[in-house]
Scaffold this motif. Structure first.
Motif, PDB file in Angstrom:
ATOM      1  N   TYR A  88      -6.605  -3.920   2.051  1.00 28.63           N
ATOM      2  CA  TYR A  88      -6.451  -3.441   3.425  1.00 28.63           C
ATOM      3  C   TYR A  88      -5.089  -2.785   3.625  1.00 28.63           C
ATOM      4  O   TYR A  88      -4.986  -1.698   4.212  1.00 28.63           O
ATOM      5  CB  TYR A  88      -6.633  -4.605   4.402  1.00 28.63           C
ATOM      6  CG  TYR A  88      -6.349  -4.251   5.845  1.00 28.63           C
ATOM      7  CD1 TYR A  88      -7.283  -3.543   6.603  1.00 28.63           C
ATOM      8  CD2 TYR A  88      -5.143  -4.606   6.448  1.00 28.63           C
ATOM      9  CE1 TYR A  88      -7.020  -3.203   7.917  1.00 28.63           C
ATOM     10  CE2 TYR A  88      -4.865  -4.285   7.760  1.00 28.63           C
ATOM     11  CZ  TYR A  88      -5.815  -3.579   8.489  1.00 28.63           C
ATOM     12  OH  TYR A  88      -5.549  -3.243   9.796  1.00 28.63           O
ATOM     13  N   GLN A  89      -4.041  -3.440   3.134  1.00 35.56           N
ATOM     14  CA  GLN A  89      -2.699  -2.880   3.276  1.00 35.56           C
ATOM     15  C   GLN A  89      -2.563  -1.567   2.507  1.00 35.56           C
ATOM     16  O   GLN A  89      -1.922  -0.628   2.985  1.00 35.56           O
ATOM     17  CB  GLN A  89      -1.657  -3.884   2.782  1.00 35.56           C
ATOM     18  CG  GLN A  89      -1.387  -5.015   3.742  1.00 35.56           C
ATOM     19  CD  GLN A  89      -0.165  -5.812   3.349  1.00 35.56           C
ATOM     20  OE1 GLN A  89       0.130  -5.978   2.164  1.00 35.56           O
ATOM     21  NE2 GLN A  89       0.564  -6.328   4.323  1.00 35.56           N
ATOM     22  N   THR A  90      -3.149  -1.497   1.318  1.00 38.99           N
ATOM     23  CA  THR A  90      -3.095  -0.274   0.517  1.00 38.99           C
ATOM     24  C   THR A  90      -3.776   0.883   1.231  1.00 38.99           C
ATOM     25  O   THR A  90      -3.253   2.001   1.284  1.00 38.99           O
ATOM     26  CB  THR A  90      -3.767  -0.495  -0.855  1.00 38.99           C
ATOM     27  OG1 THR A  90      -3.115  -1.589  -1.517  1.00 38.99           O
ATOM     28  CG2 THR A  90      -3.659   0.756  -1.716  1.00 38.99           C
ATOM     29  N   ILE A  91      -4.952   0.621   1.805  1.00 34.35           N
ATOM     30  CA  ILE A  91      -5.679   1.665   2.536  1.00 34.35           C
ATOM     31  C   ILE A  91      -4.892   2.119   3.755  1.00 34.35           C
ATOM     32  O   ILE A  91      -4.800   3.324   4.037  1.00 34.35           O
ATOM     33  CB  ILE A  91      -7.073   1.147   2.953  1.00 34.35           C
ATOM     34  CG1 ILE A  91      -7.937   0.916   1.712  1.00 34.35           C
ATOM     35  CG2 ILE A  91      -7.752   2.147   3.893  1.00 34.35           C
ATOM     36  CD1 ILE A  91      -9.268   0.270   2.008  1.00 34.35           C
ATOM     37  N   GLN A  92      -4.309   1.169   4.482  1.00 35.27           N
ATOM     38  CA  GLN A  92      -3.527   1.507   5.664  1.00 35.27           C
ATOM     39  C   GLN A  92      -2.332   2.391   5.326  1.00 35.27           C
ATOM     40  O   GLN A  92      -2.025   3.353   6.038  1.00 35.27           O
ATOM     41  CB  GLN A  92      -3.040   0.226   6.353  1.00 35.27           C
ATOM     42  CG  GLN A  92      -4.127  -0.543   7.079  1.00 35.27           C
ATOM     43  CD  GLN A  92      -4.654   0.200   8.291  1.00 35.27           C
ATOM     44  OE1 GLN A  92      -5.716   0.817   8.239  1.00 35.27           O
ATOM     45  NE2 GLN A  92      -3.915   0.162   9.372  1.00 35.27           N
ATOM     46  N   LYS A  93      -1.651   2.078   4.219  1.00 34.41           N
ATOM     47  CA  LYS A  93      -0.493   2.881   3.814  1.00 34.41           C
ATOM     48  C   LYS A  93      -0.912   4.294   3.437  1.00 34.41           C
ATOM     49  O   LYS A  93      -0.224   5.267   3.748  1.00 34.41           O
ATOM     50  CB  LYS A  93       0.216   2.200   2.644  1.00 34.41           C
ATOM     51  CG  LYS A  93       0.972   0.936   3.049  1.00 34.41           C
ATOM     52  CD  LYS A  93       1.642   0.304   1.848  1.00 34.41           C
ATOM     53  CE  LYS A  93       2.390  -0.960   2.249  1.00 34.41           C
ATOM     54  NZ  LYS A  93       3.037  -1.621   1.080  1.00 34.41           N
ATOM     55  N   ARG A  94      -2.065   4.404   2.750  1.00 37.06           N
ATOM     56  CA  ARG A  94      -2.519   5.734   2.333  1.00 37.06           C
ATOM     57  C   ARG A  94      -2.946   6.566   3.548  1.00 37.06           C
ATOM     58  O   ARG A  94      -2.712   7.774   3.599  1.00 37.06           O
ATOM     59  CB  ARG A  94      -3.679   5.608   1.356  1.00 37.06           C
ATOM     60  CG  ARG A  94      -3.256   5.095  -0.014  1.00 37.06           C
ATOM     61  CD  ARG A  94      -4.391   5.142  -1.008  1.00 37.06           C
ATOM     62  NE  ARG A  94      -3.966   4.724  -2.325  1.00 37.06           N
ATOM     63  CZ  ARG A  94      -4.756   4.679  -3.390  1.00 37.06           C
ATOM     64  NH1 ARG A  94      -6.015   5.042  -3.295  1.00 37.06           N
ATOM     65  NH2 ARG A  94      -4.276   4.286  -4.559  1.00 37.06           N
ATOM     66  N   LEU A  95      -3.556   5.909   4.519  1.00 34.57           N
ATOM     67  CA  LEU A  95      -3.982   6.630   5.728  1.00 34.57           C
ATOM     68  C   LEU A  95      -2.764   7.143   6.501  1.00 34.57           C
ATOM     69  O   LEU A  95      -2.797   8.227   7.071  1.00 34.57           O
ATOM     70  CB  LEU A  95      -4.825   5.723   6.618  1.00 34.57           C
ATOM     71  CG  LEU A  95      -6.246   5.394   6.098  1.00 34.57           C
ATOM     72  CD1 LEU A  95      -6.924   4.393   7.019  1.00 34.57           C
ATOM     73  CD2 LEU A  95      -7.078   6.672   5.976  1.00 34.57           C
ATOM     74  N   LYS A  96      -1.704   6.341   6.517  1.00 32.31           N
ATOM     75  CA  LYS A  96      -0.487   6.765   7.208  1.00 32.31           C
ATOM     76  C   LYS A  96       0.187   7.945   6.533  1.00 32.31           C
ATOM     77  O   LYS A  96       0.843   8.760   7.169  1.00 32.31           O
ATOM     78  CB  LYS A  96       0.472   5.585   7.329  1.00 32.31           C
ATOM     79  CG  LYS A  96       0.025   4.518   8.308  1.00 32.31           C
ATOM     80  CD  LYS A  96       1.029   3.383   8.373  1.00 32.31           C
ATOM     81  CE  LYS A  96       0.580   2.303   9.338  1.00 32.31           C
ATOM     82  NZ  LYS A  96       1.548   1.165   9.405  1.00 32.31           N
TER      83      LYS A  96
END
Length: 200
Positions: free
Chosen positions: A187-195
């Motif tokens: 979840y954190q990895t996806i959030q960082k990539r989306l940002k």
């Protein structure tokens, strides 16, 4: 592998197996050691092992793993990070940020990082790489190991002694925690990539 197989192995190889299992659980691949600690407590409840000695052996194995990982991070960690960093998206400037944050949170990470699969394996390497003082590292590693090992061993002991609950359900605790850790990491990895993605 069944619970009977594991407890039988403890009965055969004793405390050496306990020590080695916790040692490699720290220096090796992230795994649900919580389930192993619960099973150790159950083995003690069934009189296959001594509860105090099993607890001390578990703590000793965890601390030994932390110290070996710390030494590896201290002597070979920094050169290795500088070489592989750019290949995994962490150039030198980002590693500096990671290590700075670790230094500021090292005490909490060492004590409570035991409860997070993955964190407890990475933490000692980072401590060595950031040149965290050996005395401070050892002190908080020992404290964290005690706070981590004792509750799970006592849980296994208490459940086996008081309730007729199939051990397979109790030993699932570690797998559940590990699964939650993986989900949180993804979840954190996806959030960082989306940002990082530019807005069109």
């Amino acid at each position: 592998m069944t619970i009977e197989t594991i407890t039988g192995a403890f009965a055969t190889y004793g405390y050496f197996l306990v020590f080695i299992s916790l040692f490699f659980g720290i220096v090796g691949i992230p795994a649900p050691e919580e389930s192993l600690l619960v099973i150790i407590g159950m083995s003690a409840a069934s009189h296959h092992m001594s509860l105090p000695l099993a607890s001390l052996t578990s703590i000793g194995g965890a601390i030994a793993g932390m110290l070996v990982a710390y030494a590896a991070g201290r002597w070979i960690g920094r050169p290795a990070l500088e070489k592989i960093g750019p290949w995994i998206g962490l150039p030198k400037d980002k590693w500096e940020t990671v290590m700075y944050k670790y230094k500021t949170r090292s005490r909490r990470t060492l004590v409570f990082g035991y409860f997070l699969p993955g964190v407890r394996q990475v933490s000692p390497y980072l401590a060595g790489t950031t040149q965290l003082p050996v005395l401070r590292f050892t002190l908080f590693s020992c404290l964290g190991a005690i706070l981590w090992v004792i509750p799970y061993v006592l849980l296994g002991y208490y459940v086996a002694a008081r309730f007729n609950i199939p051990p397979v359900y109790i030993s699932s605790i570690g797998f559940i925690l590990f699964g939650l850790f993986i989900i949180h990491f993804i979840y954190q990895t996806i959030q960082k990539r989306l940002k990082k993605e530019p807005v069109s």
